[in-house]
Design a protein around this motif. Structure first.
Motif, mmCIF file in Angstrom:
data_model
loop_
_atom_site.group_PDB
_atom_site.id
_atom_site.type_symbol
_atom_site.label_atom_id
_atom_site.label_comp_id
_atom_site.label_asym_id
_atom_site.label_seq_id
_atom_site.Cartn_x
_atom_site.Cartn_y
_atom_site.Cartn_z
ATOM 1 N N ARG A 190 -42.659 -52.384 -41.351
ATOM 2 C CA ARG A 190 -41.546 -53.024 -42.051
ATOM 3 C C ARG A 190 -40.219 -52.396 -41.653
ATOM 4 O O ARG A 190 -39.208 -53.093 -41.477
ATOM 5 C CB ARG A 190 -41.748 -52.930 -43.565
ATOM 6 N N LEU A 191 -40.223 -51.080 -41.491
ATOM 7 C CA LEU A 191 -39.008 -50.374 -41.094
ATOM 8 C C LEU A 191 -38.486 -50.885 -39.751
ATOM 9 O O LEU A 191 -37.306 -51.253 -39.615
ATOM 10 C CB LEU A 191 -39.296 -48.873 -41.010
ATOM 11 N N PHE A 192 -39.356 -50.927 -38.760
ATOM 12 C CA PHE A 192 -38.900 -51.310 -37.429
ATOM 13 C C PHE A 192 -38.626 -52.806 -37.323
ATOM 14 O O PHE A 192 -37.757 -53.226 -36.547
ATOM 15 C CB PHE A 192 -39.890 -50.827 -36.373
ATOM 16 N N ALA A 193 -39.321 -53.621 -38.112
ATOM 17 C CA ALA A 193 -39.000 -55.047 -38.143
ATOM 18 C C ALA A 193 -37.596 -55.261 -38.701
ATOM 19 O O ALA A 193 -36.835 -56.110 -38.204
ATOM 20 C CB ALA A 193 -40.030 -55.799 -38.980
ATOM 21 N N THR A 194 -37.231 -54.476 -39.703
ATOM 22 C CA THR A 194 -35.894 -54.586 -40.289
ATOM 23 C C THR A 194 -34.830 -54.155 -39.292
ATOM 24 O O THR A 194 -33.795 -54.823 -39.130
ATOM 25 C CB THR A 194 -35.806 -53.727 -41.562
ATOM 26 N N ILE A 195 -35.059 -53.038 -38.613
ATOM 27 C CA ILE A 195 -34.080 -52.563 -37.633
ATOM 28 C C ILE A 195 -33.941 -53.565 -36.487
ATOM 29 O O ILE A 195 -32.831 -53.858 -36.027
ATOM 30 C CB ILE A 195 -34.477 -51.172 -37.109
ATOM 31 N N GLU A 196 -35.065 -54.108 -36.043
ATOM 32 C CA GLU A 196 -35.012 -55.085 -34.945
ATOM 33 C C GLU A 196 -34.208 -56.316 -35.354
ATOM 34 O O GLU A 196 -33.396 -56.835 -34.574
ATOM 35 C CB GLU A 196 -36.418 -55.495 -34.536
ATOM 36 N N GLU A 197 -34.411 -56.775 -36.581
ATOM 37 C CA GLU A 197 -33.706 -57.969 -37.049
ATOM 38 C C GLU A 197 -32.207 -57.709 -37.174
ATOM 39 O O GLU A 197 -31.394 -58.568 -36.817
ATOM 40 C CB GLU A 197 -34.283 -58.405 -38.396
ATOM 41 N N ARG A 198 -31.853 -56.520 -37.644
ATOM 42 C CA ARG A 198 -30.443 -56.238 -37.919
ATOM 43 C C ARG A 198 -29.680 -55.760 -36.689
ATOM 44 O O ARG A 198 -28.516 -56.113 -36.495
ATOM 45 C CB ARG A 198 -30.331 -55.181 -39.031
ATOM 46 N N ARG A 199 -30.311 -54.917 -35.870
ATOM 47 C CA ARG A 199 -29.580 -54.291 -34.762
ATOM 48 C C ARG A 199 -30.214 -54.536 -33.396
ATOM 49 O O ARG A 199 -29.531 -54.480 -32.385
ATOM 50 C CB ARG A 199 -29.473 -52.773 -34.987
ATOM 51 N N GLY A 200 -31.517 -54.701 -33.343
ATOM 52 C CA GLY A 200 -32.174 -55.024 -32.089
ATOM 53 C C GLY A 200 -32.472 -53.860 -31.183
ATOM 54 O O GLY A 200 -33.142 -54.034 -30.157
ATOM 55 N N ARG A 201 -32.020 -52.666 -31.537
ATOM 56 C CA ARG A 201 -32.275 -51.523 -30.653
ATOM 57 C C ARG A 201 -32.145 -50.217 -31.435
ATOM 58 O O ARG A 201 -31.582 -50.178 -32.536
ATOM 59 C CB ARG A 201 -31.301 -51.500 -29.483
ATOM 60 N N LEU A 202 -32.663 -49.140 -30.838
ATOM 61 C CA LEU A 202 -32.496 -47.781 -31.357
ATOM 62 C C LEU A 202 -32.170 -46.871 -30.185
ATOM 63 O O LEU A 202 -32.991 -46.693 -29.281
ATOM 64 C CB LEU A 202 -33.774 -47.294 -32.052
ATOM 65 N N ASP A 203 -30.989 -46.294 -30.195
ATOM 66 C CA ASP A 203 -30.573 -45.381 -29.126
ATOM 67 C C ASP A 203 -31.043 -43.954 -29.361
ATOM 68 O O ASP A 203 -31.202 -43.185 -28.409
ATOM 69 C CB ASP A 203 -29.042 -45.381 -29.002
ATOM 70 N N VAL A 204 -31.240 -43.600 -30.630
ATOM 71 C CA VAL A 204 -31.659 -42.243 -30.994
ATOM 72 C C VAL A 204 -32.707 -42.326 -32.093
ATOM 73 O O VAL A 204 -32.514 -43.029 -33.087
ATOM 74 C CB VAL A 204 -30.462 -41.394 -31.501
ATOM 75 N N VAL A 205 -33.810 -41.623 -31.904
ATOM 76 C CA VAL A 205 -34.853 -41.542 -32.929
ATOM 77 C C VAL A 205 -35.075 -40.077 -33.263
ATOM 78 O O VAL A 205 -35.379 -39.271 -32.374
ATOM 79 C CB VAL A 205 -36.171 -42.185 -32.450
ATOM 80 N N VAL A 206 -34.922 -39.733 -34.528
ATOM 81 C CA VAL A 206 -35.152 -38.367 -34.990
ATOM 82 C C VAL A 206 -36.368 -38.377 -35.908
ATOM 83 O O VAL A 206 -36.310 -38.882 -37.035
ATOM 84 C CB VAL A 206 -33.929 -37.800 -35.738
ATOM 85 N N ALA A 207 -37.491 -37.847 -35.413
ATOM 86 C CA ALA A 207 -38.726 -37.757 -36.198
ATOM 87 C C ALA A 207 -38.655 -36.470 -37.015
ATOM 88 O O ALA A 207 -39.124 -35.411 -36.606
ATOM 89 C CB ALA A 207 -39.942 -37.767 -35.283
#
Length: 251
Positions: free
Chosen positions: A73-90
């Protein structure tokens, strides 16, 4: 009008476990450097408060990294709103003291599910959204390379996190995606206070006495290192481990 340029202008970032402590400090600093920052946390009230601290560039999504449906759900939301992630902090993590002979299956499962399973699937599920040249930061710890009484499971998970950075750096090099480990020492956070049975500064003060700099760190000091690893300033750095530990593992 402020026309100053930030180190992360126009970038889109995700910080898991961003509602308190180190994660919140990273999210706040990323936003100050110009990034749009998605931050996650399990408790809605705490997450909502964190978003207010981060400001208008912060977007909170309630999520548990150990729950794969939540991550979808998290990544579906990000994809819908922004379409990309330049930085991922685990960053999302869990720690509690359990000495050998006291370790329960529940303690083991919770620690590994959040710290190891959560890190693996956060990064794996983020991959389709990451453009070539993106940056991944995996939070490890000085515990990964030290023997600390009562930290068997936590130390093992953080050693795994450190190895993830090496392995993923090799696997993603062809796309120019840099993966690095960020390893804090003792940092003044609610988490470190929670490790003390009294919930007070006793543990923090005893740790400070071990450090060459004579004090424990501040979350903002870890966030500054995270900005370096997230930005083009570290464009030739991958597979590395950056310690922010007051010299604990170095001296």
């Amino acid at each position: 009008m402020d026309t100053s340029m930030g180190q992360l202008d126009e970038k889109v970032a995700l910080v898991t476990g961003g509602s308190t402590g180190i994660g919140l400090a990273i999210a706040r600093r990323f936003a100050a450097e110009g990034a749009t920052v998605y931050l996650t946390g399990r408790r809605k009230a705490t997450l909502d408060a964190a978003v207010q601290v981060v400001g208008e560039r912060g977007i909170g999504i309630q999520s548990d990294v150990s729950n794969l449906d939540d991550l979808d759900r998290l990544f579906a939301t990000i994809e819908e709103r922004r379409g990309r992630l330049d930085v991922v902090v685990a960053n999302a993590g869990f720690a509690e003291i359990a000495r050998l002979g006291e370790i329960t299956e529940e303690h083991y499962d919770k620690t590994f599910d959040i710290n190891v399973k959560g890190a693996i699937f956060t990064v794996q599920k983020a991959l389709p959204l990451m453009p070539d040249g993106a940056s991944v930061i995996v939070l490890s710890s000085t515990n990964a390379s030290m023997g600390i009484e009562g930290m068997t499971t936590y130390g093992a998970t953080k050693a795994a996190n450190r190895n993830f950075a090496r392995t993923w750096a090799a696997e993603l090099a062809g796309r120019g995606i840099r993966v690095n480990a960020l390893s804090p020492g003792p940092i003044e956070t609610p988490g470190i206070r929670g490790l003390s049975a009294q919930g007070d500064r006793q543990l923090a003060d005893s740790l400070a006495a071990m450090l060459p700099l004579g004090r424990i760190g501040r979350p903002e000091e870890v966030a500054a290192a995270a900005v370096f690893l997230a930005s083009d300033q570290s464009s030739f750095t991958t597979g590395a481990e950056l310690f922010v530990d007051g010299g604990l593992n170095q001296v």
